[in-house]
Design a protein around this motif. Structure first.
Motif, PDB file in Angstrom:
ATOM      1  N   LYS A 148     -36.084 -73.201  12.581  1.00 33.09           N
ATOM      2  CA  LYS A 148     -34.855 -73.452  13.839  1.00 33.09           C
ATOM      3  C   LYS A 148     -34.204 -72.493  15.161  1.00 33.09           C
ATOM      4  N   THR A 149     -33.653 -70.970  13.713  1.00 36.92           N
ATOM      5  CA  THR A 149     -33.417 -69.349  14.078  1.00 36.92           C
ATOM      6  C   THR A 149     -34.571 -69.308  15.150  1.00 36.92           C
ATOM      7  N   PHE A 150     -35.904 -69.445  14.936  1.00 43.22           N
ATOM      8  CA  PHE A 150     -36.908 -69.225  15.956  1.00 43.22           C
ATOM      9  C   PHE A 150     -36.832 -69.378  17.342  1.00 43.22           C
ATOM     10  N   LEU A 151     -36.677 -71.458  17.010  1.00 45.00           N
ATOM     11  CA  LEU A 151     -37.168 -72.090  18.209  1.00 45.00           C
ATOM     12  C   LEU A 151     -35.818 -71.581  19.067  1.00 45.00           C
ATOM     13  N   ARG A 152     -34.909 -71.790  18.213  1.00 43.07           N
ATOM     14  CA  ARG A 152     -33.243 -71.384  19.113  1.00 43.07           C
ATOM     15  C   ARG A 152     -32.966 -69.972  19.568  1.00 43.07           C
ATOM     16  N   ILE A 153     -33.299 -68.543  18.515  1.00 44.71           N
ATOM     17  CA  ILE A 153     -32.689 -68.274  18.464  1.00 44.71           C
ATOM     18  C   ILE A 153     -33.727 -66.846  19.418  1.00 44.71           C
ATOM     19  N   VAL A 154     -35.181 -66.672  18.950  1.00 46.16           N
ATOM     20  CA  VAL A 154     -36.171 -65.708  18.703  1.00 46.16           C
ATOM     21  C   VAL A 154     -36.768 -66.201  20.143  1.00 46.16           C
ATOM     22  N   VAL A 155     -37.234 -67.634  20.140  1.00 43.35           N
ATOM     23  CA  VAL A 155     -37.955 -67.685  21.413  1.00 43.35           C
ATOM     24  C   VAL A 155     -37.203 -67.814  22.943  1.00 43.35           C
ATOM     25  N   PRO A 156     -35.673 -67.991  23.059  1.00 44.96           N
ATOM     26  CA  PRO A 156     -35.653 -67.947  24.547  1.00 44.96           C
ATOM     27  C   PRO A 156     -35.361 -66.783  24.513  1.00 44.96           C
ATOM     28  N   ILE A 157     -35.626 -65.127  23.633  1.00 46.73           N
ATOM     29  CA  ILE A 157     -34.890 -63.880  24.170  1.00 46.73           C
ATOM     30  C   ILE A 157     -37.074 -62.909  23.972  1.00 46.73           C
ATOM     31  N   SER A 158     -37.906 -64.446  23.996  1.00 51.17           N
ATOM     32  CA  SER A 158     -38.653 -63.374  24.125  1.00 51.17           C
ATOM     33  C   SER A 158     -40.364 -63.351  25.521  1.00 51.17           C
ATOM     34  N   GLY A 159     -39.340 -63.774  26.628  1.00 48.91           N
ATOM     35  CA  GLY A 159     -40.257 -64.489  27.160  1.00 48.91           C
ATOM     36  C   GLY A 159     -41.001 -63.219  27.980  1.00 48.91           C
ATOM     37  N   ARG A 163     -45.971 -60.000  16.669  1.00 46.51           N
ATOM     38  CA  ARG A 163     -45.420 -58.934  15.861  1.00 46.51           C
ATOM     39  C   ARG A 163     -45.284 -57.994  16.220  1.00 46.51           C
ATOM     40  N   GLN A 164     -45.236 -57.167  17.225  1.00 45.40           N
ATOM     41  CA  GLN A 164     -44.539 -56.188  17.500  1.00 45.40           C
ATOM     42  C   GLN A 164     -43.591 -56.652  18.129  1.00 45.40           C
ATOM     43  N   PHE A 165     -43.423 -57.243  19.078  1.00 42.96           N
ATOM     44  CA  PHE A 165     -42.317 -57.795  19.656  1.00 42.96           C
ATOM     45  C   PHE A 165     -40.766 -58.097  18.824  1.00 42.96           C
ATOM     46  N   PHE A 166     -41.156 -58.900  17.972  1.00 43.50           N
ATOM     47  CA  PHE A 166     -40.235 -58.758  17.288  1.00 43.50           C
ATOM     48  C   PHE A 166     -39.990 -58.190  16.565  1.00 43.50           C
ATOM     49  N   MET A 167     -40.647 -57.224  15.877  1.00 44.87           N
ATOM     50  CA  MET A 167     -39.824 -56.153  14.874  1.00 44.87           C
ATOM     51  C   MET A 167     -38.763 -55.462  15.425  1.00 44.87           C
ATOM     52  N   ASP A 168     -38.854 -55.472  16.846  1.00 37.49           N
ATOM     53  CA  ASP A 168     -37.608 -55.660  17.635  1.00 37.49           C
ATOM     54  C   ASP A 168     -36.374 -56.095  18.235  1.00 37.49           C
ATOM     55  N   THR A 169     -36.990 -58.119  17.106  1.00 36.86           N
ATOM     56  CA  THR A 169     -35.906 -58.545  17.495  1.00 36.86           C
ATOM     57  C   THR A 169     -34.792 -57.518  16.223  1.00 36.86           C
ATOM     58  N   PRO A 170     -32.775 -57.481  16.670  1.00 38.24           N
ATOM     59  CA  PRO A 170     -32.170 -57.503  15.791  1.00 38.24           C
ATOM     60  C   PRO A 170     -31.964 -58.051  14.914  1.00 38.24           C
ATOM     61  N   ASP A 171     -31.909 -57.964  13.640  1.00 41.80           N
ATOM     62  CA  ASP A 171     -31.948 -58.407  12.049  1.00 41.80           C
ATOM     63  C   ASP A 171     -30.275 -59.453  12.011  1.00 41.80           C
ATOM     64  N   GLU A 172     -29.678 -58.866  12.778  1.00 41.87           N
ATOM     65  CA  GLU A 172     -28.033 -58.848  13.125  1.00 41.87           C
ATOM     66  C   GLU A 172     -28.275 -60.457  13.247  1.00 41.87           C
ATOM     67  N   LEU A 173     -28.952 -60.005  14.410  1.00 43.85           N
ATOM     68  CA  LEU A 173     -28.915 -62.014  15.210  1.00 43.85           C
ATOM     69  C   LEU A 173     -29.484 -62.895  14.344  1.00 43.85           C
ATOM     70  N   LEU A 174     -30.844 -62.644  13.917  1.00 48.22           N
ATOM     71  CA  LEU A 174     -30.877 -63.923  12.635  1.00 48.22           C
ATOM     72  C   LEU A 174     -29.740 -63.846  12.040  1.00 48.22           C
ATOM     73  N   GLU A 175     -30.155 -63.043  11.188  1.00 42.69           N
ATOM     74  CA  GLU A 175     -28.664 -63.577  10.112  1.00 42.69           C
ATOM     75  C   GLU A 175     -27.719 -63.839  10.371  1.00 42.69           C
ATOM     76  N   ALA A 176     -26.995 -63.642  11.780  1.00 41.73           N
ATOM     77  CA  ALA A 176     -25.461 -64.727  11.928  1.00 41.73           C
ATOM     78  C   ALA A 176     -26.411 -66.088  12.082  1.00 41.73           C
ATOM     79  N   ALA A 177     -27.622 -66.264  12.988  1.00 39.33           N
ATOM     80  CA  ALA A 177     -27.974 -67.937  12.498  1.00 39.33           C
ATOM     81  C   ALA A 177     -28.069 -68.280  11.838  1.00 39.33           C
TER      82      ALA A 177
END
Length: 280
Positions: free
Chosen positions: A185-196, A162-176
């Motif tokens: 699909k957004t979580f798997l293709r956008i969020v997971v790859p940048i959360s290593g 939760r703490q890590f994902f709070m810093d994920t830009p909302d703009e990125l999710l909105e674009a997806a």
């Protein structure tokens, strides 16, 4: 005193202090490895001398004794199996939960987050007996389910994600979302790859915790078929003759997977701890 001199002295004090602390923490590990290579009579000889860290008369007899007295490889594979299953399920379940708490708005979200944070301070020892009764009622004693299922969901892992994902830009999710991606699909293709980094951090913490776990397997594992490596090491203390050479060798063997894992993922571990704002 010039600024340059102060900077040099400050750097020296910093690195010297860290070196001393590193030596203090690493010395027991070095001594254990050294003792595992010594004959029984030489393990505790010269304990007040630096030579105690040197494997005099080194041999692999203690390691041979480990694999001769017990089926050590089987117990290592048992531990690797159940630990990796727990970790894999932890990463899937708790990352989704952490993402929901970080990016979704729903009724009771703040209350649920409060519960998660509150339960983080509850030690496993406080619920071990009722948990064992629950497992026994389900007939899971001496089954893989008793080792795995109770530890899939973890409040600490949920909070870290939760703490890590709070810093994920909302703009990125909105674009997806505008591109037609649904929440999963957004979580798997956008969020997971940048959360290593956070995945690696949770992986290391989970692996170490369950690899070293002794009390819970001692309660629920009643036979040799599913015995873990920590329970196997305990047999060296319970079955005479008690020789410390094989014990040190067994402990060294059990430490190898953790050392390999940490050395391979230490960069991501440090970044993950820093990015989630958790200090330990």
């Amino acid at each position: 005193m010039s600024i340059t001199t102060k900077k040099v002295l400050g750097n020296f004090a910093f690195y010297f202090g860290n070196t001393v602390i590193a030596i203090i923490f690493v010395s027991p590990l070095v001594w254990m490895i050294s003792a595992s290579l010594k004959p029984e009579a030489g393990i505790f000889r010269g304990m007040n001398e630096l030579t105690t860290f040197l494997p005099t008369d080194a041999s692999l007899q203690n390691y041979i004794a480990v694999f001769t007295r017990i089926d050590m490889m089987k117990y290592i594979l048992n531990s690797l199996f159940y630990v990796f299953v727990i970790v894999a399920l932890d990463l899937v379940v708790n990352s989704v939960a952490g993402y929901a708490l970080a990016k979704f708005d729903f009724k009771g979200k703040n209350f649920l987050l409060t519960v998660v944070i509150s339960l983080m301070v509850l030690p496993i020892e406080a619920i071990m007996l009722p948990l064992y009764k629950q497992v026994a009622d389900y007939g899971w004693v001496n089954e893989w389910a008793s080792l795995i299922i109770p530890f899939i969901a973890k409040c600490f892992s949920i909070y870290m994600f939760r703490q890590f994902f709070m810093d994920t830009p909302d703009e990125l999710l909105e674009a997806a979302s505008l591109d037609g991606c649904g929440p999963m699909k957004t979580f798997l293709r956008i969020v997971v790859p940048i959360s290593g980094t956070v995945y690696a951090t949770v992986f290391i913490l989970d692996f170490v915790a369950h690899w070293n776990d002794f009390m819970w397997p001692l309660l629920v594992v009643t036979g040799e078929e599913k015995r873990t490596v920590q329970l196997a090491i305990q047999t060296f203390f319970a079955s005479p003759p008690i020789h410390y050479g094989p014990i040190m060798a067994a402990l060294t063997i059990s430490a190898i997977p953790m050392l390999i894992l940490f050395l391979a993922l230490q960069k991501y571990y440090v970044e993950g701890i820093a990015s989630t704002g958790i200090k330990g």
